[in-house]
Design a protein around this motif. Sequence first.
Motif, mmCIF file in Angstrom:
data_model
loop_
_atom_site.group_PDB
_atom_site.id
_atom_site.type_symbol
_atom_site.label_atom_id
_atom_site.label_comp_id
_atom_site.label_asym_id
_atom_site.label_seq_id
_atom_site.Cartn_x
_atom_site.Cartn_y
_atom_site.Cartn_z
ATOM 1 N N THR A 69 5.486 9.644 12.959
ATOM 2 C CA THR A 69 4.884 9.801 14.282
ATOM 3 C C THR A 69 3.406 9.419 14.317
ATOM 4 N N ALA A 70 2.692 9.644 13.226
ATOM 5 C CA ALA A 70 1.252 9.351 13.207
ATOM 6 C C ALA A 70 0.825 8.983 11.797
ATOM 7 N N VAL A 71 -0.080 7.996 11.712
ATOM 8 C CA VAL A 71 -0.605 7.548 10.423
ATOM 9 C C VAL A 71 -2.113 7.354 10.555
ATOM 10 N N GLY A 72 -2.868 8.048 9.735
ATOM 11 C CA GLY A 72 -4.314 7.853 9.727
ATOM 12 C C GLY A 72 -4.674 6.614 8.922
ATOM 13 N N ILE A 73 -5.728 5.935 9.341
ATOM 14 C CA ILE A 73 -6.215 4.760 8.617
ATOM 15 C C ILE A 73 -7.317 5.193 7.667
ATOM 16 N N CYS A 74 -7.125 4.908 6.382
ATOM 17 C CA CYS A 74 -8.074 5.271 5.340
ATOM 18 C C CYS A 74 -8.936 4.065 4.970
ATOM 19 N N GLY A 75 -10.083 4.332 4.390
ATOM 20 C CA GLY A 75 -10.938 3.246 3.924
ATOM 21 C C GLY A 75 -10.256 2.372 2.901
ATOM 22 N N SER A 76 -9.342 2.955 2.100
ATOM 23 C CA SER A 76 -8.625 2.148 1.118
ATOM 24 C C SER A 76 -7.677 1.171 1.801
ATOM 25 N N ASP A 77 -7.058 1.584 2.923
ATOM 26 C CA ASP A 77 -6.212 0.664 3.687
ATOM 27 C C ASP A 77 -7.034 -0.532 4.160
ATOM 28 N N ALA A 78 -8.217 -0.232 4.702
ATOM 29 C CA ALA A 78 -9.085 -1.304 5.190
ATOM 30 C C ALA A 78 -9.530 -2.209 4.049
ATOM 31 N N HIS A 79 -9.765 -1.618 2.867
ATOM 32 C CA HIS A 79 -10.195 -2.425 1.724
ATOM 33 C C HIS A 79 -9.088 -3.378 1.281
ATOM 34 N N TYR A 80 -7.855 -2.889 1.222
ATOM 35 C CA TYR A 80 -6.729 -3.775 0.890
ATOM 36 C C TYR A 80 -6.599 -4.877 1.935
ATOM 37 N N PHE A 81 -6.794 -4.510 3.205
ATOM 38 C CA PHE A 81 -6.684 -5.492 4.284
ATOM 39 C C PHE A 81 -7.732 -6.594 4.145
ATOM 40 N N HIS A 82 -8.958 -6.207 3.838
ATOM 41 C CA HIS A 82 -10.036 -7.196 3.765
ATOM 42 C C HIS A 82 -10.052 -7.966 2.444
ATOM 43 N N HIS A 83 -9.751 -7.286 1.336
ATOM 44 C CA HIS A 83 -9.966 -7.872 0.016
ATOM 45 C C HIS A 83 -8.695 -8.065 -0.819
ATOM 46 N N GLY A 84 -7.611 -7.430 -0.441
ATOM 47 C CA GLY A 84 -6.361 -7.615 -1.169
ATOM 48 C C GLY A 84 -6.286 -6.897 -2.500
ATOM 49 N N ARG A 85 -7.238 -6.041 -2.775
ATOM 50 C CA ARG A 85 -7.217 -5.311 -4.040
ATOM 51 C C ARG A 85 -8.226 -4.173 -4.007
ATOM 52 N N ILE A 86 -7.971 -3.169 -4.854
ATOM 53 C CA ILE A 86 -8.948 -2.122 -5.146
ATOM 54 C C ILE A 86 -8.894 -1.922 -6.654
ATOM 55 N N GLY A 87 -9.947 -2.335 -7.328
ATOM 56 C CA GLY A 87 -9.968 -2.233 -8.792
ATOM 57 C C GLY A 87 -8.766 -2.940 -9.387
ATOM 58 N N PRO A 88 -7.976 -2.242 -10.214
ATOM 59 C CA PRO A 88 -6.841 -2.879 -10.873
ATOM 60 C C PRO A 88 -5.615 -3.017 -9.968
ATOM 61 N N HIS A 89 -5.666 -2.416 -8.771
ATOM 62 C CA HIS A 89 -4.511 -2.449 -7.870
ATOM 63 C C HIS A 89 -4.615 -3.697 -6.985
ATOM 64 N N ILE A 90 -3.758 -4.657 -7.240
ATOM 65 C CA ILE A 90 -3.824 -5.954 -6.577
ATOM 66 C C ILE A 90 -2.575 -6.163 -5.724
ATOM 67 N N VAL A 91 -2.766 -6.609 -4.487
ATOM 68 C CA VAL A 91 -1.648 -6.910 -3.599
ATOM 69 C C VAL A 91 -1.106 -8.291 -3.962
ATOM 70 N N ASN A 92 0.062 -8.309 -4.575
ATOM 71 C CA ASN A 92 0.671 -9.576 -5.010
ATOM 72 C C ASN A 92 1.819 -10.016 -4.126
ATOM 73 N N GLY A 93 2.137 -9.248 -3.129
ATOM 74 C CA GLY A 93 3.225 -9.594 -2.216
ATOM 75 C C GLY A 93 3.105 -8.777 -0.954
#
Length: 342
Positions: A32-56
Amino acid sequence: MNASVLIAPGEIALQRREVPIPAADEVLVEVTAVGICGSDAHYFHHGRIGPHIVNGPLILGHEAAGRIVAVGSEVSADRIGARVSIEPQRPDPTSSQSRAGRYNLCPHMEFFGTPPIDGALCEYVTIQSSFAHAVPDEISDEAAALFEPLSVGIAAVQKAHVTGGSRVLIAGAGPVGLVTAQVARAFGATEVIVSDIDAQRASAALQFGATRAIDPRTESVRDLMVDSFVDASGAPRAVVDGIAAVAPAGHVVLVGMGADEIALPVSLIQNRELVLTGVFRYANTWPIARDLVLSNKVNLDAMVTARFALDDVAKALVADRVPGSIKAVVRVEPSVLPKESR
């Protein structure tokens, strides 16, 4: 079901996905509801946070609430229909950290919205039954979703050893800083000082638990001699100045994600016998979060400054750039659940 999917940095698409089927120990939650976190925005802008990389393709979102609509074979059907706040993690219960009660540090953790685990910006998710925490009707869906960042604040205040009469300094007046300030007051702190270079956010802190708000560019924090310092900014200068502001035998808690390495005043830490630690997520905090909100010690609803639909997630992910923004929430309106998933 509909799902908002990160395709590549800066690119979000609404896709059709199969409704997940709950495993034996899981429940199916209609989001029903989802808060947007700074980490979500970081993945959106940069595709990674430290060792966590968006590969797909990845579904973001880990601050979520909803309603149970189906259960696995080992879960009582009585849970169907319950409103829940989702604790968005699945630890390995056999790991040494889990067995020690620190399941947030489980090396095999599967966490919503952290590659390659999909998150909650979709219509339906599954989660282990014990991590779907029932919430009473007095608590809104949006507040229930924000139990997640509230849990970070609870973990920080616990580690800071805040108690009746404590004096606390918090660097950063973003969502985590603001919930931490509220929790510190709820735990008995009589002075909560929040520093932020953004005047609007510093001013907002006075509405959310702070007894004093300062701009660290014009007013030094180093002579405050507080009992505890919580960094919710990740800024190296804020960390160093905050450590200097702590009285002997005090506690320093690092929450904000910033530089991987910074120079610390080691002799000061040694000579004052400061206890310095970090916070990585949380464990066993949801019941505390529920009680703090029910008792009006913490106000999560007032922190929501923008709302978006599931097909407008890209705008939600940049809402933090709007002056005065505190927390954006995506409201999810699920389509009809297929009969075979009921």
